[in-house]
Design an enzyme around this catalytic site. Structure first.
Site, PDB file in Angstrom:
ATOM      1  CG  HIS A  16      -1.924   1.118   1.220  1.00 17.32           C
ATOM      2  ND1 HIS A  16      -3.277   0.892   1.411  1.00 17.32           N
ATOM      3  CD2 HIS A  16      -1.807   2.445   1.038  1.00 17.32           C
ATOM      4  CE1 HIS A  16      -3.925   2.035   1.352  1.00 17.32           C
ATOM      5  NE2 HIS A  16      -3.058   3.010   1.127  1.00 17.32           N
ATOM      6  CG  HIS A  18      -0.945   7.060  -1.108  1.00 20.67           C
ATOM      7  ND1 HIS A  18      -2.155   7.120  -1.762  1.00 20.67           N
ATOM      8  CD2 HIS A  18      -1.183   6.426   0.063  1.00 20.67           C
ATOM      9  CE1 HIS A  18      -3.088   6.561  -1.004  1.00 20.67           C
ATOM     10  NE2 HIS A  18      -2.527   6.122   0.107  1.00 20.67           N
ATOM     11  CE  LYS A 102      -8.020   1.942  -0.732  1.00 21.97           C
ATOM     12  NZ  LYS A 102      -6.875   2.784  -0.405  1.00 21.97           N
ATOM     13  CG  HIS A 139     -10.066   4.431   3.168  1.00 25.09           C
ATOM     14  ND1 HIS A 139      -8.856   5.069   3.315  1.00 25.09           N
ATOM     15  CD2 HIS A 139     -10.858   4.922   4.164  1.00 25.09           C
ATOM     16  CE1 HIS A 139      -8.914   5.909   4.342  1.00 25.09           C
ATOM     17  NE2 HIS A 139     -10.118   5.839   4.868  1.00 25.09           N
ATOM     18  CG  HIS A 177      -5.061   2.181   5.639  1.00 24.63           C
ATOM     19  ND1 HIS A 177      -6.408   2.145   5.841  1.00 24.63           N
ATOM     20  CD2 HIS A 177      -4.862   2.859   4.481  1.00 24.63           C
ATOM     21  CE1 HIS A 177      -7.000   2.772   4.848  1.00 24.63           C
ATOM     22  NE2 HIS A 177      -6.099   3.213   4.012  1.00 24.63           N
ATOM     23  CG  ASP A 250      -1.777   4.805   3.951  1.00 22.96           C
ATOM     24  OD1 ASP A 250      -1.869   5.147   2.763  1.00 22.96           O
ATOM     25  OD2 ASP A 250      -2.523   5.265   4.847  1.00 22.96           O
TER      26      ASP A 250
HETATM   27  C1  NCD Z   1      -3.744   9.053   1.888  1.00 23.75           C
HETATM   28  C2  NCD Z   1      -3.272  10.091   0.870  1.00 23.75           C
HETATM   29  O1  NCD Z   1      -2.757  11.138   1.280  1.00 23.75           O
HETATM   30  O2  NCD Z   1      -3.378   9.836  -0.339  1.00 23.75           O
HETATM   31  N1  NCD Z   1      -3.784   9.656   3.184  1.00 23.75           N
HETATM   32  C3  NCD Z   1      -3.750   9.025   4.373  1.00 23.75           C
HETATM   33  O3  NCD Z   1      -3.907   9.679   5.394  1.00 23.75           O
HETATM   34  N2  NCD Z   1      -3.543   7.734   4.455  1.00 23.75           N
HETATM   35  C4  NCD Z   1      -5.050   8.492   1.475  1.00 23.75           C
HETATM   36  C5  NCD Z   1      -5.439   7.251   2.252  1.00 23.75           C
HETATM   37  O4  NCD Z   1      -4.833   6.177   2.074  1.00 23.75           O
HETATM   38  O5  NCD Z   1      -6.360   7.322   3.063  1.00 23.75           O
HETATM   39 ZN    ZN Z   2      -3.465   4.991   1.513  1.00 21.33          ZN
END
Ligand code: NCD
Ligand code: ZN
Length: 356
Positions: A16, A18, A102, A139, A177, A250
């Protein structure tokens, strides 16, 4: 028991991540690629990655941004919307562009404005996914204004996830998460088609880290860290040896000025020292012998992918986490900023990491 000074494990994956896009991606990608053979890349770009074409192009941009000689495979994810087409999802999965899809409940978190307003609307997509073995990544938070933000995950389990798992027992689900004891219990009590990722921050901090002594935006992410009993339950789950729990950082970088703001963004940038952060927890729990399964085996087995071939070595040594990282005009504050961790990566991963 004597504590080992070095720990060599099969090269891990991050289920996971970003990675963002453009200049931010160029600045953060090497952190993930230095540690992990593969990563599940979240699709919450603007606009979100909803089509096979968009995912292929995003994958190409990631590959082009990789430092030379680094062996890293991005695994792409379809962002589900009310309008998701089951045929497009199935085509992307068959063509090995989409590894999963997702579910963001609309307005649950960063980049979820195009998310699903009612899970009933994506029922045909979910049925198709169940039929072809395509994992659903969730999520897991309700968004109702009358539900307290600290209760949103537990309410989601009752209202949405439990009925979904009951109605589509074949569907592979990764509860992403997880932050609560209820989530860990739900996953353990479900069949082998239900698993969860756990972040480093939810193993290290409870909500005090965000709110005691001043408001601390760099400890804020979604789902938000909960009470101490939940953190302890997550540590127990992660280190239990159960194959249902695996590594998913995450990592969610946001520019420092958007974190340190009157309405700061949710997301913790934990990529730079993710493995060091996780291994510290396993060490504290006396579970170093279970770290490899959590980091490198449970994830690929759930996804039906081969295990990585290379290794990484972690060694006991102090590593100071910088207060911030700067790349071009972008400043990012990492998780554990200013702290000293007791483990560091000793040897760069060997190559030919993946079988995908
Ligand atoms: C994530 C993001 O910033 O893209 N933020 C977070 O707090 N985890 C989005 C997500 O996974 O909820
Ligand atoms: Zn995330």
């Amino acid at each position: 028991m004597t504590s080992p000074v070095k720990l060599t494990i099969r090269r891990p994956d991050d289920w996971h991540v970003h990675l963002r896009d453009g200049a931010v991606m160029a600045g953060v990608l090497h952190w993930t690629a230095r540690q992990f053979g593969r990563a599940i890349v979240m699709p919450n770009l603007s606009p979100p990655v909803t089509s096979v074409e968009a995912a292929s192009r995003y994958r190409q941009r990631i590959l082009e941004a990789l430092p030379a000689g680094v062996d890293f495979t991005p695994l792409m994810v379809a962002y589900l919307t009310d309008a998701s087409d089951p045929d497009e999802l199935a085509r992307g999965f068959a063509e090995k562009v989409f590894a999963a899809a997702k579910l963001y409940p609309a307005h649950a978190t960063t980049g979820s404005a195009h998310g699903v307003t009612d899970i009933a609307r994506i029922r045909p997509a979910l049925e198709r996914m169940a039929g072809i073995g395509m994992p659903l990544l969730v999520h897991g938070e309700v968004t109702d204004a009358d539900i307290d933000v600290f209760d949103r995950e537990a309410v989601f389990i009752k209202r949405t996830l439990a009925p979904l798992v009951r109605d589509l027992p074949e569907l592979k689900v990764v509860f992403e998460h997880i932050t609560t004891e209820e989530a860990a219990q739900f996953v353990l009590a479900s069949g082998s088609n239900v698993a969860a990722t756990i972040t480093p921050q939810h193993l290290h901090i409870n909500r005090n880290a965000m709110l005691v002594g001043g408001i601390r935006p760099h400890a804020y992410c979604l789902p938000v860290a909960k009470r101490e009993n939940h953190r302890l339950a997550l540590r127990k789950a992660a280190t239990s040896g159960s194959a249902k729990f695996f590594l998913g950082t995450d990592t969610a970088p946001h520019r420092v000025e958007t974190k340190e703001a009157a309405c700061g963004c949710a997301g913790i940038f934990n990529a730079p020292f993710a493995l060091e952060s996780y291994v510290t927890v396993f060490d504290q729990e006396g579970a170093l012998d279970r770290f490899e399964a959590f980091a490198s085996e449970n994830g690929p087995r759930f996804y039906g992918l081969p295990l990585n071939e290379g290794t990484v070595t972690l060694e006991r040594a102090a590593v100071v986490v910088p207060d911030r990282f700067e790349t071009g005009d972008i400043a990012l504050v990492p998780f554990h900023a200013g702290e000293t961790l007791g483990w560091r990566m000793a040897v760069q991963p060997s190559t030919s990491a993946t079988g995908t």
